[in-house]
Design a protein around this motif. Structure first.
Motif, PDB file in Angstrom:
ATOM      1  N   SER A  34      -1.078  37.537 -48.521  1.00 34.06           N
ATOM      2  CA  SER A  34      -2.357  37.021 -48.049  1.00 34.06           C
ATOM      3  C   SER A  34      -3.658  38.067 -48.451  1.00 34.06           C
ATOM      4  CB  SER A  34      -2.718  36.338 -46.681  1.00 34.06           C
ATOM      5  OG  SER A  34      -2.694  37.516 -45.756  1.00 34.06           O
ATOM      6  N   SER A  35      -4.749  37.748 -48.166  1.00 37.10           N
ATOM      7  CA  SER A  35      -5.829  38.572 -48.258  1.00 37.10           C
ATOM      8  C   SER A  35      -5.827  39.920 -46.998  1.00 37.10           C
ATOM      9  CB  SER A  35      -7.349  37.990 -48.091  1.00 37.10           C
ATOM     10  OG  SER A  35      -7.413  37.326 -46.680  1.00 37.10           O
ATOM     11  N   PHE A  36      -5.320  39.356 -46.046  1.00 30.67           N
ATOM     12  CA  PHE A  36      -4.842  40.267 -44.938  1.00 30.67           C
ATOM     13  C   PHE A  36      -4.013  41.406 -45.382  1.00 30.67           C
ATOM     14  CE2 PHE A  36      -1.789  41.488 -41.356  1.00 30.67           C
ATOM     15  CZ  PHE A  36      -2.468  42.380 -40.755  1.00 30.67           C
ATOM     16  N   HIS A  37      -2.991  41.120 -45.908  1.00 32.19           N
ATOM     17  CA  HIS A  37      -1.875  42.022 -46.621  1.00 32.19           C
ATOM     18  C   HIS A  37      -2.161  42.612 -47.737  1.00 32.19           C
ATOM     19  CE1 HIS A  37       0.904  38.456 -45.013  1.00 32.19           C
ATOM     20  NE2 HIS A  37       0.791  39.396 -44.197  1.00 32.19           N
ATOM     21  N   GLU A  38      -3.414  42.229 -48.539  1.00 30.29           N
ATOM     22  CA  GLU A  38      -3.770  42.953 -49.607  1.00 30.29           C
ATOM     23  C   GLU A  38      -4.772  43.978 -48.906  1.00 30.29           C
ATOM     24  OE1 GLU A  38      -6.792  42.131 -53.339  1.00 30.29           O
ATOM     25  OE2 GLU A  38      -5.749  40.414 -52.685  1.00 30.29           O
ATOM     26  N   GLU A  39      -5.433  43.859 -47.826  1.00 30.07           N
ATOM     27  CA  GLU A  39      -6.324  44.655 -47.291  1.00 30.07           C
ATOM     28  C   GLU A  39      -5.394  45.900 -46.543  1.00 30.07           C
ATOM     29  OE1 GLU A  39     -10.245  45.082 -44.119  1.00 30.07           O
ATOM     30  OE2 GLU A  39      -8.720  43.309 -44.213  1.00 30.07           O
ATOM     31  N   CYS A  40      -4.188  45.529 -46.056  1.00 28.33           N
ATOM     32  CA  CYS A  40      -3.160  46.544 -45.416  1.00 28.33           C
ATOM     33  C   CYS A  40      -2.723  47.282 -46.628  1.00 28.33           C
ATOM     34  CB  CYS A  40      -2.064  45.799 -44.569  1.00 28.33           C
ATOM     35  SG  CYS A  40      -2.784  44.928 -42.993  1.00 28.33           S
ATOM     36  N   TYR A  41      -2.409  46.786 -47.631  1.00 31.64           N
ATOM     37  CA  TYR A  41      -1.903  47.786 -48.714  1.00 31.64           C
ATOM     38  C   TYR A  41      -2.880  48.660 -49.208  1.00 31.64           C
ATOM     39  CZ  TYR A  41       0.322  48.830 -53.141  1.00 31.64           C
ATOM     40  OH  TYR A  41       0.887  49.542 -54.147  1.00 31.64           O
ATOM     41  N   GLU A  42      -4.214  48.131 -49.102  1.00 33.38           N
ATOM     42  CA  GLU A  42      -5.203  49.000 -49.686  1.00 33.38           C
ATOM     43  C   GLU A  42      -5.527  50.114 -48.445  1.00 33.38           C
ATOM     44  OE1 GLU A  42      -9.972  49.038 -51.091  1.00 33.38           O
ATOM     45  OE2 GLU A  42      -8.909  47.178 -50.799  1.00 33.38           O
ATOM     46  N   LYS A  43      -5.819  49.831 -47.354  1.00 32.44           N
ATOM     47  CA  LYS A  43      -6.468  50.587 -46.254  1.00 32.44           C
ATOM     48  C   LYS A  43      -5.327  51.195 -45.489  1.00 32.44           C
ATOM     49  CE  LYS A  43     -10.735  48.012 -46.151  1.00 32.44           C
ATOM     50  NZ  LYS A  43     -11.567  47.243 -45.331  1.00 32.44           N
ATOM     51  N   ILE A  44      -3.897  50.776 -45.493  1.00 32.45           N
ATOM     52  CA  ILE A  44      -3.078  51.293 -44.568  1.00 32.45           C
ATOM     53  C   ILE A  44      -2.332  52.156 -45.750  1.00 32.45           C
ATOM     54  CG2 ILE A  44      -1.036  51.320 -43.221  1.00 32.45           C
ATOM     55  CD1 ILE A  44      -1.925  48.669 -42.306  1.00 32.45           C
ATOM     56  N   PHE A  45      -1.965  51.812 -46.668  1.00 34.44           N
ATOM     57  CA  PHE A  45      -1.055  52.598 -47.661  1.00 34.44           C
ATOM     58  C   PHE A  45      -1.612  53.252 -48.726  1.00 34.44           C
ATOM     59  CE2 PHE A  45       0.969  52.386 -51.895  1.00 34.44           C
ATOM     60  CZ  PHE A  45       1.822  53.193 -51.763  1.00 34.44           C
ATOM     61  N   TYR A  46      -2.602  52.712 -49.642  1.00 34.80           N
ATOM     62  CA  TYR A  46      -3.107  53.392 -50.751  1.00 34.80           C
ATOM     63  C   TYR A  46      -4.062  54.333 -50.366  1.00 34.80           C
ATOM     64  CZ  TYR A  46      -3.832  53.428 -55.854  1.00 34.80           C
ATOM     65  OH  TYR A  46      -3.997  54.048 -57.172  1.00 34.80           O
ATOM     66  N   ALA A  47      -4.901  54.092 -49.468  1.00 31.20           N
ATOM     67  CA  ALA A  47      -5.899  55.145 -48.978  1.00 31.20           C
ATOM     68  C   ALA A  47      -5.251  56.399 -48.616  1.00 31.20           C
ATOM     69  CB  ALA A  47      -6.812  54.333 -48.121  1.00 31.20           C
ATOM     70  N   ASN A  48      -4.082  56.182 -48.142  1.00 31.88           N
ATOM     71  CA  ASN A  48      -3.536  57.339 -47.304  1.00 31.88           C
ATOM     72  C   ASN A  48      -2.542  57.962 -48.179  1.00 31.88           C
ATOM     73  OD1 ASN A  48      -5.055  57.278 -44.540  1.00 31.88           O
ATOM     74  ND2 ASN A  48      -4.079  55.195 -44.680  1.00 31.88           N
ATOM     75  N   ARG A  49      -2.658  57.779 -49.215  1.00 29.13           N
ATOM     76  CA  ARG A  49      -1.092  58.289 -50.077  1.00 29.13           C
ATOM     77  C   ARG A  49      -1.302  59.888 -50.002  1.00 29.13           C
ATOM     78  NH1 ARG A  49       0.083  55.425 -55.534  1.00 29.13           N
ATOM     79  NH2 ARG A  49       1.941  56.463 -55.236  1.00 29.13           N
ATOM     80  N   HIS A  50      -0.061  60.462 -49.916  1.00 28.43           N
ATOM     81  CA  HIS A  50       0.023  62.026 -49.901  1.00 28.43           C
ATOM     82  C   HIS A  50      -1.003  62.860 -48.757  1.00 28.43           C
ATOM     83  CE1 HIS A  50       1.980  60.768 -53.518  1.00 28.43           C
ATOM     84  NE2 HIS A  50       0.926  60.484 -54.209  1.00 28.43           N
ATOM     85  N   THR A  51      -1.183  62.167 -47.774  1.00 32.95           N
ATOM     86  CA  THR A  51      -1.737  62.526 -46.776  1.00 32.95           C
ATOM     87  C   THR A  51      -0.971  63.415 -46.011  1.00 32.95           C
ATOM     88  OG1 THR A  51      -3.170  62.639 -44.973  1.00 32.95           O
ATOM     89  CG2 THR A  51      -1.563  60.682 -45.109  1.00 32.95           C
ATOM     90  N   LYS A  52      -1.287  64.662 -44.998  1.00 34.93           N
ATOM     91  CA  LYS A  52      -0.405  65.370 -44.378  1.00 34.93           C
ATOM     92  C   LYS A  52      -0.711  64.714 -42.740  1.00 34.93           C
ATOM     93  CE  LYS A  52       1.631  68.205 -47.202  1.00 34.93           C
ATOM     94  NZ  LYS A  52       2.984  67.927 -47.444  1.00 34.93           N
ATOM     95  N   THR A  53      -1.492  64.106 -42.508  1.00 30.02           N
ATOM     96  CA  THR A  53      -1.799  63.485 -41.303  1.00 30.02           C
ATOM     97  C   THR A  53      -2.045  62.011 -41.328  1.00 30.02           C
ATOM     98  OG1 THR A  53      -4.195  64.062 -41.370  1.00 30.02           O
ATOM     99  CG2 THR A  53      -2.789  65.601 -40.472  1.00 30.02           C
ATOM    100  N   PRO A  54      -0.951  61.173 -41.397  1.00 31.53           N
ATOM    101  CA  PRO A  54      -1.264  59.482 -41.357  1.00 31.53           C
ATOM    102  C   PRO A  54      -1.803  59.209 -40.374  1.00 31.53           C
ATOM    103  CG  PRO A  54       0.939  60.232 -41.710  1.00 31.53           C
ATOM    104  CD  PRO A  54       0.246  61.389 -41.354  1.00 31.53           C
ATOM    105  N   PRO A  55      -2.963  58.258 -40.401  1.00 33.99           N
ATOM    106  CA  PRO A  55      -3.708  57.941 -39.275  1.00 33.99           C
ATOM    107  C   PRO A  55      -2.987  57.289 -38.231  1.00 33.99           C
ATOM    108  CG  PRO A  55      -4.101  56.639 -41.331  1.00 33.99           C
ATOM    109  CD  PRO A  55      -3.211  57.893 -41.620  1.00 33.99           C
ATOM    110  N   ALA A  56      -3.264  57.089 -36.930  1.00 37.30           N
ATOM    111  CA  ALA A  56      -3.062  56.488 -35.952  1.00 37.30           C
ATOM    112  C   ALA A  56      -3.033  54.922 -36.126  1.00 37.30           C
ATOM    113  CB  ALA A  56      -3.375  56.977 -34.544  1.00 37.30           C
ATOM    114  N   VAL A  57      -2.040  54.308 -35.559  1.00 45.84           N
ATOM    115  CA  VAL A  57      -2.126  52.696 -35.726  1.00 45.84           C
ATOM    116  C   VAL A  57      -3.497  52.043 -34.995  1.00 45.84           C
ATOM    117  CG1 VAL A  57      -1.301  50.617 -35.076  1.00 45.84           C
ATOM    118  CG2 VAL A  57       0.316  52.305 -35.692  1.00 45.84           C
ATOM    119  N   LYS A  58      -3.995  53.116 -34.008  1.00 46.11           N
ATOM    120  CA  LYS A  58      -5.105  52.746 -33.179  1.00 46.11           C
ATOM    121  C   LYS A  58      -6.440  52.749 -34.087  1.00 46.11           C
ATOM    122  CE  LYS A  58      -8.128  54.161 -29.153  1.00 46.11           C
ATOM    123  NZ  LYS A  58      -8.090  54.834 -27.982  1.00 46.11           N
ATOM    124  N   GLU A  59      -6.598  53.872 -35.061  1.00 48.09           N
ATOM    125  CA  GLU A  59      -7.627  53.914 -35.876  1.00 48.09           C
ATOM    126  C   GLU A  59      -7.346  53.077 -37.159  1.00 48.09           C
ATOM    127  OE1 GLU A  59      -7.610  57.904 -37.614  1.00 48.09           O
ATOM    128  OE2 GLU A  59      -6.107  58.834 -36.180  1.00 48.09           O
TER     129      GLU A  59
END
Length: 263
Positions: A34-59
């Motif tokens: 859904s559009s929700f899953h698309e947003e999760c893909y973009e903002k949870i996975f794609y926006a944080n690729r190769h980071t050393k500090t993954p954002p907390a779920v709360k964020e």
């Protein structure tokens, strides 16, 4: 590139739903993105690729308003004790995802063939029968809910780990160790060898890949990251309990994986 990733996964989901009876007639399985899953893909996975500090779920819940309710809904199911090993169901689901991917690959001019141990489970050839690559396929639906307090070695990150990026599990033990030599042999011959995870979770959905070289390098750094409790049937079926959780944020996407074949 994210547009290509999302479009490709949507195409896969649509294909699977349209050809559901060709994949499996004994039970129904409907995928969604859904559009929700698309947003999760973009903002949870794609926006944080190769980071050393993954954002907390709360964020992330503050960034994606629907995520808070999604976690609440999922908690009732995933936090319930699941002590019985459902081997028959797990095998059926694994075969479903495998066949679905096999049929989809055919639409891209690629053939998937079963291989015997100690080879990786699946071999990719072109329509002329030339071998292109090998991979192991794992399907994951359940998040590692308590990853943030149960995974002590957080390599390659310098902060804690979370369910959204630490759920793509692999069993360690004899099979994984014995396959290592064969996978290296294939890589030395020039064949790409990967582990692929079909992640169909309540938030992040997609197919993600990591080369066998990188998976074993990760294992060398962390060892067994978790040893789950024994469940009914484990001893009878010799199920491995040691696990590792390769980092989702260091994996390549489905589109990037297919790019190597000119798809």
């Amino acid at each position: 590139m994210i547009e290509k990733d999302i479009a490709l996964y949507k195409e896969l989901v649509s294909f699977c739903n349209k050809h559901a009876h060709e994949i499996e007639e004994k039970f129904e399985r409907k995928l969604d993105f859904s559009s929700f899953h698309e947003e999760c893909y973009e903002k949870i996975f794609y926006a944080n690729r190769h980071t050393k500090t993954p954002p907390a779920v709360k964020e992330l819940k503050e960034i994606i308003p629907e995520l808070k309710d999604a976690y609440k809904s999922a908690a009732d199911y995933y936090l319930n004790p699941r002590n019985k090993y459902r081997k028959g169901l797990d095998i059926q689901l694994g075969q479903w995802y495998e066949k679905a991917l096999k049929l989809f690959f055919l639409t891209e001019g690629l053939c998937i063939n079963k291989k015997g141990y100690p080879y990786p489970d699946l071999e990719i050839t072109n329509k002329d029968g030339n071998v292109l690559a090998y991979f192991e396929l794992k399907y994951i639906e359940a998040p590692f809910w308590r990853a943030n307090n149960q995974i002590k070695n957080t390599y390659p990150y310098i902060s804690t780990r979370y369910d959204y990026e630490a759920s793509l599990t692999l069993d360690t033990g004899e099979k994984m160790q014995r396959q290592r030599e064969k996978m290296k042999e294939l890589e030395d011959k020039g064949f790409p060898v990967h582990f692929l995870w079909w992640f169909d979770c309540f938030h992040v959905k997609g197919i993600f890949a990591m080369s066998s070289h990188d998976v074993y390098d990760f294992y060398d750094h962390v060892g067994d990251q978790h040893d789950r409790k024994l469940r009914c049937g484990d001893l009878d079926d010799h199920q491995e309990t040691g696990k590792i959780y390769p980092p989702l944020l260091e994996m390549i996407t489905f589109a990037e994986y297919l790019d190597q074949f000119g798809v």
